[in-house]
Design a protein around this motif. Sequence first.
Motif, PDB file in Angstrom:
ATOM      1  N   SER A 178       8.156   2.876 -10.173  1.00 39.39           N
ATOM      2  CA  SER A 178       7.159   3.867 -10.124  1.00 39.39           C
ATOM      3  C   SER A 178       5.741   3.074  -9.733  1.00 39.39           C
ATOM      4  N   ALA A 179       5.554   1.813  -9.864  1.00 37.71           N
ATOM      5  CA  ALA A 179       4.363   1.047  -9.385  1.00 37.71           C
ATOM      6  C   ALA A 179       4.230   1.315  -7.930  1.00 37.71           C
ATOM      7  N   PHE A 180       5.293   1.085  -7.191  1.00 37.55           N
ATOM      8  CA  PHE A 180       5.690   1.306  -5.780  1.00 37.55           C
ATOM      9  C   PHE A 180       4.843   2.786  -5.405  1.00 37.55           C
ATOM     10  N   HIS A 181       5.436   3.778  -6.192  1.00 38.25           N
ATOM     11  CA  HIS A 181       5.134   5.008  -5.758  1.00 38.25           C
ATOM     12  C   HIS A 181       3.687   5.419  -5.930  1.00 38.25           C
ATOM     13  N   PHE A 182       2.697   4.834  -7.064  1.00 40.43           N
ATOM     14  CA  PHE A 182       1.521   5.232  -7.022  1.00 40.43           C
ATOM     15  C   PHE A 182       0.797   4.275  -6.416  1.00 40.43           C
ATOM     16  N   LEU A 183       0.895   3.027  -5.986  1.00 41.23           N
ATOM     17  CA  LEU A 183       0.062   2.320  -5.100  1.00 41.23           C
ATOM     18  C   LEU A 183       0.428   2.736  -3.646  1.00 41.23           C
ATOM     19  N   SER A 184       1.688   3.424  -3.085  1.00 42.40           N
ATOM     20  CA  SER A 184       1.669   3.491  -1.929  1.00 42.40           C
ATOM     21  C   SER A 184       0.960   4.955  -1.853  1.00 42.40           C
ATOM     22  N   ALA A 185       0.740   5.952  -2.627  1.00 39.58           N
ATOM     23  CA  ALA A 185      -0.445   7.052  -2.519  1.00 39.58           C
ATOM     24  C   ALA A 185      -1.668   6.634  -2.656  1.00 39.58           C
ATOM     25  N   ALA A 186      -2.077   5.222  -3.503  1.00 42.58           N
ATOM     26  CA  ALA A 186      -3.306   5.036  -3.473  1.00 42.58           C
ATOM     27  C   ALA A 186      -3.728   4.457  -1.970  1.00 42.58           C
ATOM     28  N   ILE A 187      -2.752   3.713  -1.347  1.00 46.51           N
ATOM     29  CA  ILE A 187      -2.822   3.017  -0.121  1.00 46.51           C
ATOM     30  C   ILE A 187      -3.411   4.231   0.868  1.00 46.51           C
ATOM     31  N   ASN A 188      -2.730   5.385   0.821  1.00 46.84           N
ATOM     32  CA  ASN A 188      -2.928   6.440   1.737  1.00 46.84           C
ATOM     33  C   ASN A 188      -4.343   6.969   1.680  1.00 46.84           C
ATOM     34  N   PHE A 189      -4.838   6.833   0.568  1.00 43.53           N
ATOM     35  CA  PHE A 189      -6.476   7.621   0.407  1.00 43.53           C
ATOM     36  C   PHE A 189      -7.402   6.294   0.567  1.00 43.53           C
ATOM     37  N   GLN A 190      -6.918   4.985   0.215  1.00 43.67           N
ATOM     38  CA  GLN A 190      -8.030   3.942   0.460  1.00 43.67           C
ATOM     39  C   GLN A 190      -7.286   2.954   1.306  1.00 43.67           C
TER      40      GLN A 190
END
Length: 482
Positions: free
Chosen positions: A283-295
Motif C-alpha cells: 500500500s505504501a508503494f501504491h501511494f508513494l508512486s502516485a505522489a511521485i507522479n505529481f511531484q
Amino acid sequence: MLFPSFLFSNFSDPSLPRTWFYFIFFFCIFCFLAALIFRLEGNIQESLELFQTCAVLSPQSADNLKQVARSLFLLGKHKAAIEVYNEAAKLNQKDWEISHNLGVCYIYLKQFNKAQDQLHNALNLNRHDLTYIMLGKIHLLEGDLDKAVEIYKKAVEFSPENTELLTTLGLLYLQLGIYQKAFEHLGNALTYDPTNYKAILAAGSMMQTHGDFDVALTKYRVVACAVPESPPLWNNIGMCFFGKKKYVAAISCLKRANYLAPFDWKILYNLGLVHLTMQQYASAFHFLSAAINFQPKMGELYMLLAVALTNLEDTENAKRAYAEAVHLDKCNPLVNLNYAVLLYNQGEKRSALAQYQEMEKKVNLLKDSSSLEFDSEMVEMAQKLGAALQVGEALVWTKPVKDPKSKHHTTSTSKPASFQQPLGSNQALGQAMSSAAAYRTLPSGAGGTSQFTKPPSLPLEPEPAVGSSPSETSKQIREKEE
C-alpha cells in the motif's frame, strides 16, 4: 433605479428628433441591463454582444468598453481584453480599475513585468486591497516570498482590519519559519473574525508542527463545522492521529482527504508514510508512486519508495529509487545513509562507503550552517554502519553506541559478502506534511467572493491557482527499525 451617467452622455445632439433620442436612450438601457443579466446567468457570449452594441451606440463611454473587455476576459480572450482596455484608457486615463484589470490580464499571459507596472499604476491612482493582493500574487508566482511579504505588509498597513490580508501574511510568515509574526497576524485575523476558518486552520497547523496534537484537533473541530469537505483539514486531522500513534484513524482521515483531493501529492505522501509505519509496504508503494507522479522532483519521495521496495524484496528497483533520490536531494544526509545501508546489506561495501562519505559531507555542512539536532536513530545507525565499514576516526559522530548488540553488526573485510551481518532495514525518516489553510490557493481577486455579488464594473478576478509551493510541515515522524 439610478443608471450610469454614461448612458446620458452621447445623446445631446440637437439635430436628433426627440422621438429618436428616446428610442436610442431606452434601447441602450435595455441592452446594458440585459447584458448584465446574461453575465450573471453565465451567458458570457450573449452579454459580450449586447455590451458591444452599447459601445457602438455610445462610442465615447469608457465604461462600456470596460464591460466589453470584462466579458472578453471571462471568455479567456486576454489579449483582446487588453486591446479594449487600452482603448478605454485613452478615454479615461485616471481610472484605477482599467490599470488593475490590465495587470490581471497580463498575469494570465505570464507577462509579470507588464502586470507589475499596471498594478503599481493602479495603486498610484487609487489604493485598493484587491490591487495589493494581485501584486503579492505575482511575487508568489515568481517564487519571491520576501517581496510578497513586503507587499502584504503594505496592504495590512493600508487596511489593518482585512482578515484575508492578515491571514495570507500569517501564512507567508509560517512558510518562512517566522512563527512569532505568523501567530501574531493569524491572531489579529481571528480577533476581527473569530470564525475565519483559514486562520483557525493555519493556527492549528502551527500547534501541530510543535506537537500539540490535542490542541490542534480542538481547533480543527471548529473548522470542520464551517468547511467539512476541506482536504487540508482532513489531511491535518489524519496527521494529528498519526502523531498520537492512532494509525487506523489516521488512514481513515487521510483516505477522506484523498477522496476530496485525489491529485494532492502531500496527502498521497502522508498515506505512504503511514502505511510504511504500519509495515503495509505494498500500500505504501501504491501511494508513494502516485505522489511521485505529481511531484517528480522531490528526493525524499524516492527514498521512501526505495524503503518500501526494499521491504518488498525488490532490490534492483530500490537501488534505482535511491539513485534518483541522491540525484534530486543534495541536502538530506538520510538519503545517503539509507542507500549505504542497502548497499552494505547487498555486499557492495565500496559503494556503501562512497555513500557514507557523501552523507558525512552533508552532515558537516548542516552542522556548520545551522544548529540542527540530528535524530538519535539516525546517529545510531550511522555509527553502526561506520563501524561495519571500518571508517575509524573519520566517523562524524563519536558518541559511543549504547546498544551492546551493535558489536555483532561489525564485519571483518576478509569475510565474503554472503557472511556479512545485515544492518537491518533502512531507517526512513519521513516528514509528515500538514497544510495551512488556503495556502495552496492564495487569495486572488476579491478574495473568493461570489461573482454574483459584485457590481458589474468591479476589477477582474483570475481563478484561484493551485500553488506549487509547500505547505507547513508537522513534527518529524521516524520509521521504526524492523
